[in-house]
Design a protein around this motif. Structure first.
Motif, PDB file in Angstrom:
ATOM      1  N   VAL A   1      60.810  33.210  71.123  1.00 46.70           N
ATOM      2  CA  VAL A   1      60.520  32.793  71.767  1.00 46.70           C
ATOM      3  C   VAL A   1      59.981  34.092  72.973  1.00 46.70           C
ATOM      4  O   VAL A   1      59.650  34.264  73.846  1.00 46.70           O
ATOM      5  CB  VAL A   1      61.533  31.642  72.855  1.00 46.70           C
ATOM      6  N   PRO A   2      61.585  34.829  73.073  1.00 47.30           N
ATOM      7  CA  PRO A   2      61.509  36.091  73.595  1.00 47.30           C
ATOM      8  C   PRO A   2      59.554  36.483  73.874  1.00 47.30           C
ATOM      9  O   PRO A   2      59.359  37.204  74.692  1.00 47.30           O
ATOM     10  CB  PRO A   2      62.251  36.929  73.016  1.00 47.30           C
ATOM     11  N   PHE A   3      58.708  36.439  73.036  1.00 48.18           N
ATOM     12  CA  PHE A   3      57.758  37.721  72.759  1.00 48.18           C
ATOM     13  C   PHE A   3      56.757  36.205  73.423  1.00 48.18           C
ATOM     14  O   PHE A   3      55.201  36.794  73.343  1.00 48.18           O
ATOM     15  CB  PHE A   3      58.064  37.442  71.337  1.00 48.18           C
ATOM     16  N   MET A   4      57.059  35.107  72.812  1.00 47.54           N
ATOM     17  CA  MET A   4      56.095  34.183  73.257  1.00 47.54           C
ATOM     18  C   MET A   4      55.809  34.103  74.957  1.00 47.54           C
ATOM     19  O   MET A   4      54.849  33.566  75.253  1.00 47.54           O
ATOM     20  CB  MET A   4      56.494  33.112  72.977  1.00 47.54           C
TER      21      MET A   4
ATOM     22  N   GLU B   1      57.215  36.876  76.869  1.00 44.14           N
ATOM     23  CA  GLU B   1      57.312  38.487  76.871  1.00 44.14           C
ATOM     24  C   GLU B   1      56.029  38.457  78.251  1.00 44.14           C
ATOM     25  O   GLU B   1      57.008  39.674  78.898  1.00 44.14           O
ATOM     26  CB  GLU B   1      57.034  39.609  76.149  1.00 44.14           C
ATOM     27  N   ASP B   2      54.572  38.160  78.311  1.00 43.19           N
ATOM     28  CA  ASP B   2      54.115  38.618  79.532  1.00 43.19           C
ATOM     29  C   ASP B   2      53.911  38.000  80.680  1.00 43.19           C
ATOM     30  O   ASP B   2      53.564  38.652  81.856  1.00 43.19           O
ATOM     31  CB  ASP B   2      52.639  38.022  78.788  1.00 43.19           C
ATOM     32  N   ASP B   3      55.302  36.855  81.696  1.00 41.16           N
ATOM     33  CA  ASP B   3      55.436  36.006  82.092  1.00 41.16           C
ATOM     34  C   ASP B   3      56.486  36.879  82.715  1.00 41.16           C
ATOM     35  O   ASP B   3      57.134  36.226  83.712  1.00 41.16           O
ATOM     36  CB  ASP B   3      55.726  34.961  81.915  1.00 41.16           C
ATOM     37  N   LEU B   4      57.702  37.651  82.044  1.00 41.74           N
ATOM     38  CA  LEU B   4      58.157  38.025  82.832  1.00 41.74           C
ATOM     39  C   LEU B   4      58.480  39.593  83.402  1.00 41.74           C
ATOM     40  O   LEU B   4      57.750  40.000  83.323  1.00 41.74           O
ATOM     41  CB  LEU B   4      59.119  38.810  81.598  1.00 41.74           C
ATOM     42  N   ALA B   5      59.434  39.446  84.320  1.00 34.63           N
ATOM     43  CA  ALA B   5      59.239  40.793  85.796  1.00 34.63           C
ATOM     44  C   ALA B   5      60.062  41.667  85.387  1.00 34.63           C
ATOM     45  O   ALA B   5      60.387  43.210  85.883  1.00 34.63           O
ATOM     46  CB  ALA B   5      59.626  39.954  86.838  1.00 34.63           C
ATOM     47  N   VAL B   6      60.442  41.287  83.659  1.00 35.98           N
ATOM     48  CA  VAL B   6      61.867  42.568  83.162  1.00 35.98           C
ATOM     49  C   VAL B   6      62.108  42.893  81.874  1.00 35.98           C
ATOM     50  O   VAL B   6      60.947  41.927  81.529  1.00 35.98           O
ATOM     51  CB  VAL B   6      63.809  42.232  84.083  1.00 35.98           C
ATOM     52  N   GLU B   7      62.585  43.652  81.962  1.00 32.71           N
ATOM     53  CA  GLU B   7      61.986  43.675  80.235  1.00 32.71           C
ATOM     54  C   GLU B   7      62.583  42.546  79.497  1.00 32.71           C
ATOM     55  O   GLU B   7      64.046  42.000  79.755  1.00 32.71           O
ATOM     56  CB  GLU B   7      63.194  45.317  79.468  1.00 32.71           C
TER      57      GLU B   7
ATOM     58  N   ASN C   1      66.387  42.645  78.605  1.00 32.14           N
ATOM     59  CA  ASN C   1      67.770  42.771  79.640  1.00 32.14           C
ATOM     60  C   ASN C   1      67.642  41.137  79.697  1.00 32.14           C
ATOM     61  O   ASN C   1      67.665  41.073  80.668  1.00 32.14           O
ATOM     62  CB  ASN C   1      67.225  43.068  80.575  1.00 32.14           C
ATOM     63  N   CYS C   2      66.706  40.020  79.393  1.00 29.74           N
ATOM     64  CA  CYS C   2      66.996  38.827  79.465  1.00 29.74           C
ATOM     65  C   CYS C   2      67.718  37.528  78.726  1.00 29.74           C
ATOM     66  O   CYS C   2      67.727  38.152  77.034  1.00 29.74           O
ATOM     67  CB  CYS C   2      65.659  38.046  79.438  1.00 29.74           C
TER      68      CYS C   2
ATOM     69  N   ILE D   1      66.831  33.757  82.053  1.00 26.71           N
ATOM     70  CA  ILE D   1      67.665  34.691  83.081  1.00 26.71           C
ATOM     71  C   ILE D   1      67.960  36.100  82.604  1.00 26.71           C
ATOM     72  O   ILE D   1      67.987  35.956  82.022  1.00 26.71           O
ATOM     73  CB  ILE D   1      68.950  34.001  83.556  1.00 26.71           C
ATOM     74  N   ASP D   2      67.508  37.113  83.725  1.00 30.51           N
ATOM     75  CA  ASP D   2      68.336  38.446  83.466  1.00 30.51           C
ATOM     76  C   ASP D   2      69.998  38.129  83.185  1.00 30.51           C
ATOM     77  O   ASP D   2      70.534  38.160  84.032  1.00 30.51           O
ATOM     78  CB  ASP D   2      68.482  39.015  84.943  1.00 30.51           C
ATOM     79  N   ARG D   3      69.773  39.015  82.087  1.00 30.23           N
ATOM     80  CA  ARG D   3      70.768  38.890  81.153  1.00 30.23           C
ATOM     81  C   ARG D   3      72.450  39.239  82.473  1.00 30.23           C
ATOM     82  O   ARG D   3      73.822  39.032  82.676  1.00 30.23           O
ATOM     83  CB  ARG D   3      71.163  39.727  80.460  1.00 30.23           C
TER      84      ARG D   3
END
Length: 236
Positions: free
Chosen positions: A79-82, A84-90, A93-94, A112-114
């Motif tokens: 999921v994180p790699f799927m 990733e392009d939609d995220l505003a943060v690294e 850090n999520c 969510i931001d961790r």
């Protein structure tokens, strides 16, 4: 039947609302303030039962990922790699919460931001609270297949799908109307929606015409969200 305590925490303002139902289903306690205020006001209150918490919908990104695997571990890894392009943060850090599969086969995801999640859990702990679940208020809006708009005190929720929608301050809601999908829109104006809620409802009525149905709810916004809390399985 044990007591049920619902809390909604707003990280930006370090403010929370709480609503406690007794074992008879009646409201035992209601209030708002900082976590410290909650401690002060509940010092002499004895209760037992679960704590169920909410965050404002703005705190997380609701999206989905097309992951064919049915194994939970593989889904969590992919999921994180799927998304990733939609995220505003690294991505590192999520925090990613995995929900149910949607009708199209994709997996529902809340990101969510961790640091924000850690702050929330820490402040709830300061209030002596360890929530059994943490959900987004957007997904606690009633949804029966048609777009639902809920107007409460200072906030508007637009629930557009099983795990899609957005929440924002009432003052910003006028521009969000343009984001509503075509089709029937059900509007619920809560008892605490105030004049701003009535103005927004009138605007929706004028712009959408026959496609909108407006209902005045006798419940406050938090009451309505708590009543529908169990309908969302996406737990942060």
């Amino acid at each position: 039947m044990a007591d049920k305590l619902f809390v909604r925490y707003f990280p930006e303002s370090d403010h929370m609302q709480w609503l406690m139902f007794g074992d008879d289903g009646n409201v035992r306690l209601r209030g708002d303030g900082t976590p410290e205020t909650f401690v002060e006001r509940t010092t002499d209150v004895s209760w037992s039962g679960s704590v169920q918490a909410m965050l404002p919908g703005e705190a997380a990104l609701l999206t989905s990922a097309d992951v064919p695997s049915r194994q939970r571990r593989q889904i969590q890894q992919a999921v994180p790699f799927m998304v990733e392009d939609d995220l505003a943060v690294e991505v590192e850090n999520c925090h990613f919460a995995i929900g149910d599969r949607l009708d199209d086969g994709a997996v529902s995801v809340a990101t969510i931001d961790r640091a924000l999640l850690d702050q929330t859990l820490s402040r709830l702990k300061d209030a002596g609270l360890a929530p059994r679940a943490l959900k987004l208020d957007t997904l606690c809006v009633p949804f029966e297949g048609e777009t639902t708009v809920v107007v409460e005190q200072g906030r508007v929720h637009l629930r557009t799908g099983q795990v899609s929608g957005l929440s924002l301050e009432t003052a910003l809601a006028g521009t969000a109307i343009e984001l509503l999908p075509e089709g029937q829109v059900n509007v619920l104006t809560c008892a605490d929606g105030g004049d701003a809620g009535q103005v927004l409802a009138a605007q929706l009525d004028a712009e959408l015409g026959d496609d909108v149905e407006i209902t005045a709810s006798e419940s406050g916004g938090l009451d309505l969200l708590c009543a529908n809390y169990g309908a969302s399985n996406l737990d942060l």
